[in-house]
Write an enzyme that holds these catalytic residues in place. Structure first.
Site, PDB file in Angstrom:
ATOM      1  N   GLY A 270       0.851  -1.186   0.000  1.00  0.00           N
ATOM      2  CA  GLY A 270       0.000   0.000   0.000  1.00  0.00           C
ATOM      3  C   GLY A 270       0.883   1.231   0.000  1.00  0.00           C
ATOM      4  N   ARG A 307      -1.463  10.562  11.175  1.00  0.00           N
ATOM      5  CA  ARG A 307      -0.268   9.725  11.331  1.00  0.00           C
ATOM      6  C   ARG A 307       0.777  10.305  12.303  1.00  0.00           C
ATOM      7  NH1 ARG A 307       2.897   8.450   7.861  1.00  0.00           N
ATOM      8  NH2 ARG A 307       3.097   6.255   8.315  1.00  0.00           N
ATOM      9  N   CYS A 337      -9.391  21.017  18.907  1.00  0.00           N
ATOM     10  CA  CYS A 337      -9.375  21.373  20.326  1.00  0.00           C
ATOM     11  C   CYS A 337      -8.746  20.270  21.154  1.00  0.00           C
ATOM     12  CB  CYS A 337     -10.793  21.607  20.810  1.00  0.00           C
ATOM     13  SG  CYS A 337     -11.764  20.126  20.674  1.00  0.00           S
ATOM     14  N   TYR A 365      -2.542   6.263   3.948  1.00  0.00           N
ATOM     15  CA  TYR A 365      -3.085   6.335   5.309  1.00  0.00           C
ATOM     16  C   TYR A 365      -3.266   7.773   5.783  1.00  0.00           C
ATOM     17  CZ  TYR A 365      -1.600   1.561   4.838  1.00  0.00           C
ATOM     18  OH  TYR A 365      -1.424   0.305   4.358  1.00  0.00           O
TER      19      TYR A 365
HETATM   20  C1  LIG Z   1      -2.194  -2.899   5.511  1.00  0.00           C
HETATM   21  C2  LIG Z   1      -1.924  -4.129   4.814  1.00  0.00           C
HETATM   22  C3  LIG Z   1      -1.074  -4.128   3.703  1.00  0.00           C
HETATM   23  C4  LIG Z   1      -0.336  -2.915   3.206  1.00  0.00           C
HETATM   24  O1  LIG Z   1       0.697  -2.528   4.062  1.00  0.00           O
HETATM   25  P1  LIG Z   1       1.677  -1.331   3.629  1.00  0.00           P
HETATM   26  O2  LIG Z   1       2.598  -1.173   4.755  1.00  0.00           O
HETATM   27  O3  LIG Z   1       0.838  -0.128   3.389  1.00  0.00           O
HETATM   28  O4  LIG Z   1       2.346  -1.733   2.367  1.00  0.00           O
HETATM   29  C5  LIG Z   1      -0.910  -5.326   3.046  1.00  0.00           C
HETATM   30  N1  LIG Z   1      -1.553  -6.444   3.440  1.00  0.00           N
HETATM   31  C6  LIG Z   1      -2.373  -6.466   4.502  1.00  0.00           C
HETATM   32  C7  LIG Z   1      -3.065  -7.726   4.882  1.00  0.00           C
HETATM   33  C8  LIG Z   1      -2.589  -5.318   5.218  1.00  0.00           C
HETATM   34  O5  LIG Z   1      -3.398  -5.348   6.289  1.00  0.00           O
END
Ligand SMILES: *Cc1c(COP(=O)(O)O)cnc(C)c1O
Length: 413
Positions: A270, A307, A337, A365
């Site tokens: 991701g 984050r 706040c 994220y």
């Molecule tokens: C969140 C998640 C990802 C992606 O993780 P990244 O660190 O954003 O690459 C991949 N697989 C599963 C099962 C996840 O929960």
């Protein structure tokens, strides 16, 4: 975003300050060329007969982003039935979507079966129930290799105390369920967490999963999850995707030779695909000096970008409006706040009230974790591609806040 002739520009010569004029602030801006570059880097790093990169869409779920990844040839990794629906709406074929939820009900698995997507199971209880109900639906099994990995405890999901996956020590139980139900196991999966620095960690995890794989004769794919680290600031070490690709490809080819068949090598990044593609642009409301600190107070907070507060994540910040200004030290905070500090002791070109600041690494994220806390509207999202900037999500309005509330008549009648 580059500093060019004294001002920040996006690819195609797009001026981020013009985007703020057009779409207002706060604003999320995504550079499609960075997403595509990262996807290609990933694909090119691995040299195996069958490779699949599933975009873990929880990082950034805008349909336009999902569509781009589909167009580039990615599959989709989803963690909820709602993400499955978004993936189908973005045109993914069900067989190109992997459903990898954790601790969801049997009903949610049922919905996924009806949609025809691939199913990843991460508890022996669900495996048994699923096998009894759908012995004819192939499944993937998520194993927990018990590897301590990840940038912080909150994002490390493979360790011994983790709720994710089926422990590798439960292999005998898993095999018993598979045999008794007649389930076909088409995939094995692991995901050890985010922000893994080291190719060694991947390879150690991979070795454990490949060891498991020998016990499953009907496999079609092995999914090594994700956790690739991206740079957040100058000097940051990122996962060396080239080295990982070379070493894992070699190991995987050898495994396939001994397994007797070419399996698909799968990953589901991701952050790696979208983090660096995003910028979050905010306007400075107030510059406030206290006895100890100069605060740059912006029109956002952890309602839009959580984050830094949630993970102590570092997001690089620059002043787009005054790039040549004298560097000064600021603590950048939001308007919520509650304490919502984005960055402490940051050296920024002098910030004046009204200046637009940009947060880097705002692709993953960030919007997807945004909320309406303090009844603030979530920002708009803009996709920059081929020299064009397109609004891909409008800013919310009061109507959006009221949409789900049961209001029959104006409250102030
Ligand atoms: C969140 C998640 C990802 C992606 O993780 P990244 O660190 O954003 O690459 C991949 N697989 C599963 C099962 C996840 O929960």
């Amino acid at each position: 975003m580059q500093l060019q002739d004294g001002r920040y520009v996006l690819p195609g010569g797009i001026d981020p300050l013009e985007l703020v004029k057009r779409f207002d602030a706060p604003l999320y801006v995504y550079d499609a060329s960075v997403m595509e570059r990262q996807y290609r880097r990933m694909v090119e790093a691995f040299d195996v007969p069958r490779l699949r990169i599933n975009y873990a869409c929880k990082a950034l779920t805008n349909l336009h982003v999902l569509e781009r990844f589909r167009k580039w040839g990615a599959g989709l990794d989803t963690v909820s039935i709602q993400e499955v629906e978004l993936g189908l709406m973005a045109g993914f074929r069900p067989e190109d979507i992997l459903f990898t939820p954790n601790c969801v009900s049997m009903e949610e698995y049922e919905m996924a079966v009806q949609r025809g997507v691939r199913i990843n199971i991460d508890s022996t209880s669900i495996l048994e129930q699923f096998g009894n109900l759908h012995p004819d639906v192939p499944v993937c099994i998520r194993f927990n290799p018990h590897i301590m990995a990840g940038g912080s405890h909150k994002i490390s999901v493979g360790h011994i105390d983790s709720k994710f996956g089926i422990s590798i020590h439960q292999l005998p139980h898993v095999l018993r369920i598979v045999e008794a139900t007649g389930l076909r196991v088409e995939g094995l999966h692991m995901h050890t967490g985010s922000d893994i620095l080291d190719a060694e960690v991947f390879l150690a995890g991979a070795e454990i999963l490949l060891d498991m794989a020998r016990h499953f004769p009907d496999l079609d794919f092995i999914d090594f999850g994700s956790g690739f680290k991206v740079p957040y600031k100058e000097g940051d070490v990122a996962t060396d995707i080239g080295e990982l690709g070379r070493r894992l490809s070699e190991r995987f080819r050898a495994f396939c030779a001994s397994y007797g068949r070419d399996l698909t090598l799968m990953f589901e990044p991701g952050k790696f695909l979208v983090s660096e593609a995003g910028y979050f642009l905010v306007r400075t409301n107030v510059v406030k000096t206290t006895p100890s600190t100069v605060f740059a107070c912006v029109d956002s907070g952890f309602n839009h970008l959580i984050r830094p507060m949630f993970y102590e994540a570092y997001h690089h910040i620059v002043n787009l409006s005054n790039p040549a200004g004298k560097p000064r030290i600021y603590t950048v905070v939001g308007y919520i706040c509650e304490t919502d500090t984005f960055g402490v002791n940051r050296k920024l070109a002098e910030v004046r009230e009204g200046d637009i600041l940009a947060f880097y690494n705002a692709g993953a994220y960030c919007y997807s974790m945004a909320s309406n806390y303090n009844s603030r509207f979530r920002p708009a999202e803009v996709l920059v591609e081929n020299g064009q900037a397109v609004l891909i999500r409008r800013r919310e309005t009061l109507q959006d806040l009221l949409a789900t509330q049961m209001v029959e008549a104006p409250v102030n009648e």
